[in-house]
Design a protein around this motif. Structure first.
Motif, mmCIF file in Angstrom:
data_model
loop_
_atom_site.group_PDB
_atom_site.id
_atom_site.type_symbol
_atom_site.label_atom_id
_atom_site.label_comp_id
_atom_site.label_asym_id
_atom_site.label_seq_id
_atom_site.Cartn_x
_atom_site.Cartn_y
_atom_site.Cartn_z
ATOM 1 N N VAL A 37 50.304 36.211 44.360
ATOM 2 C CA VAL A 37 48.927 35.370 44.267
ATOM 3 C C VAL A 37 48.048 36.383 45.313
ATOM 4 O O VAL A 37 48.535 37.045 46.245
ATOM 5 N N SER A 38 46.590 36.026 44.484
ATOM 6 C CA SER A 38 45.517 37.179 45.459
ATOM 7 C C SER A 38 45.205 36.764 46.873
ATOM 8 O O SER A 38 45.682 35.010 47.253
ATOM 9 N N TYR A 61 49.411 38.528 47.906
ATOM 10 C CA TYR A 61 48.900 40.000 47.739
ATOM 11 C C TYR A 61 48.083 40.364 48.963
ATOM 12 O O TYR A 61 46.917 39.599 48.965
ATOM 13 N N PRO A 62 47.910 41.577 49.078
ATOM 14 C CA PRO A 62 46.912 41.583 50.190
ATOM 15 C C PRO A 62 45.507 41.824 50.170
ATOM 16 O O PRO A 62 44.833 41.362 50.976
ATOM 17 N N GLY A 63 45.069 42.319 48.258
ATOM 18 C CA GLY A 63 44.030 42.644 48.029
ATOM 19 C C GLY A 63 43.499 40.831 47.902
ATOM 20 O O GLY A 63 43.278 39.572 46.975
ATOM 21 N N SER A 64 42.278 41.280 46.720
ATOM 22 C CA SER A 64 41.184 40.001 46.561
ATOM 23 C C SER A 64 41.711 39.773 45.085
ATOM 24 O O SER A 64 42.725 41.117 44.620
ATOM 25 N N ASP A 67 40.352 43.081 43.289
ATOM 26 C CA ASP A 67 41.297 44.402 43.343
ATOM 27 C C ASP A 67 42.648 43.824 41.909
ATOM 28 O O ASP A 67 43.093 44.831 41.620
ATOM 29 N N LEU A 68 42.998 42.631 42.094
ATOM 30 C CA LEU A 68 43.907 42.331 41.809
ATOM 31 C C LEU A 68 43.554 42.228 40.358
ATOM 32 O O LEU A 68 44.536 42.981 39.428
ATOM 33 N N GLY A 69 42.864 41.744 39.224
ATOM 34 C CA GLY A 69 41.862 42.336 38.052
ATOM 35 C C GLY A 69 42.264 43.268 37.764
ATOM 36 O O GLY A 69 42.914 43.756 36.454
ATOM 37 N N TYR A 76 37.510 41.434 35.319
ATOM 38 C CA TYR A 76 37.224 40.020 35.554
ATOM 39 C C TYR A 76 38.214 39.854 36.898
ATOM 40 O O TYR A 76 39.844 40.188 36.849
ATOM 41 N N HIS A 77 38.128 38.997 37.875
ATOM 42 C CA HIS A 77 38.956 38.446 39.330
ATOM 43 C C HIS A 77 40.439 37.872 38.248
ATOM 44 O O HIS A 77 39.996 36.751 37.250
ATOM 45 N N VAL A 78 41.590 38.161 39.272
ATOM 46 C CA VAL A 78 42.668 37.548 38.775
ATOM 47 C C VAL A 78 43.070 36.995 39.847
ATOM 48 O O VAL A 78 43.537 37.787 40.489
#
Length: 97
Positions: A37-38, A61-64, A67-69, A76-78
């Protein structure tokens, strides 16, 4: 462990679901082994994931979500990645740590 590398290996060799709604469905069927999870996932969504997960580990997950996307190769964002089968990756070692 290099999370980015292991996640990319899992994406290419394993079985992964991308997205919050799909992740919830997979969790309700108890098919998931790990959920990533972001860090900027809203607390309300995180709480729903946590409730659905039961004993399935959640890893923040340490990123946004952007970042995960990007890590998944998506434009796009994930917020959620659900690991069903890790493939050749060692990503399930995250649950041990």
């Amino acid at each position: 462990m290099d999370l980015s590398k292991e996640l990319k290996v899992a994406l290419s060799t394993g079985k992964i679901e991308i997205g919050y709604k799909v992740g919830l469905k997979t969790l309700s069927k108890k098919k998931a082994k790990l959920v990533v999870v972001s860090s900027n996932t809203p607390e309300t969504l995180f709480a729903k994931l946590k409730a659905a997960a039961g004993d399935i580990p959640l890893y923040k997950y340490p990123g946004s979500s952007w970042d995960l996307g990007g890590l998944c190769g998506k434009p796009y964002h994930v917020t959620t990645i659900t690991i069903i089968e890790p493939g050749e990756s060692a990503i399930l070692k995250l649950q041990e740590g």
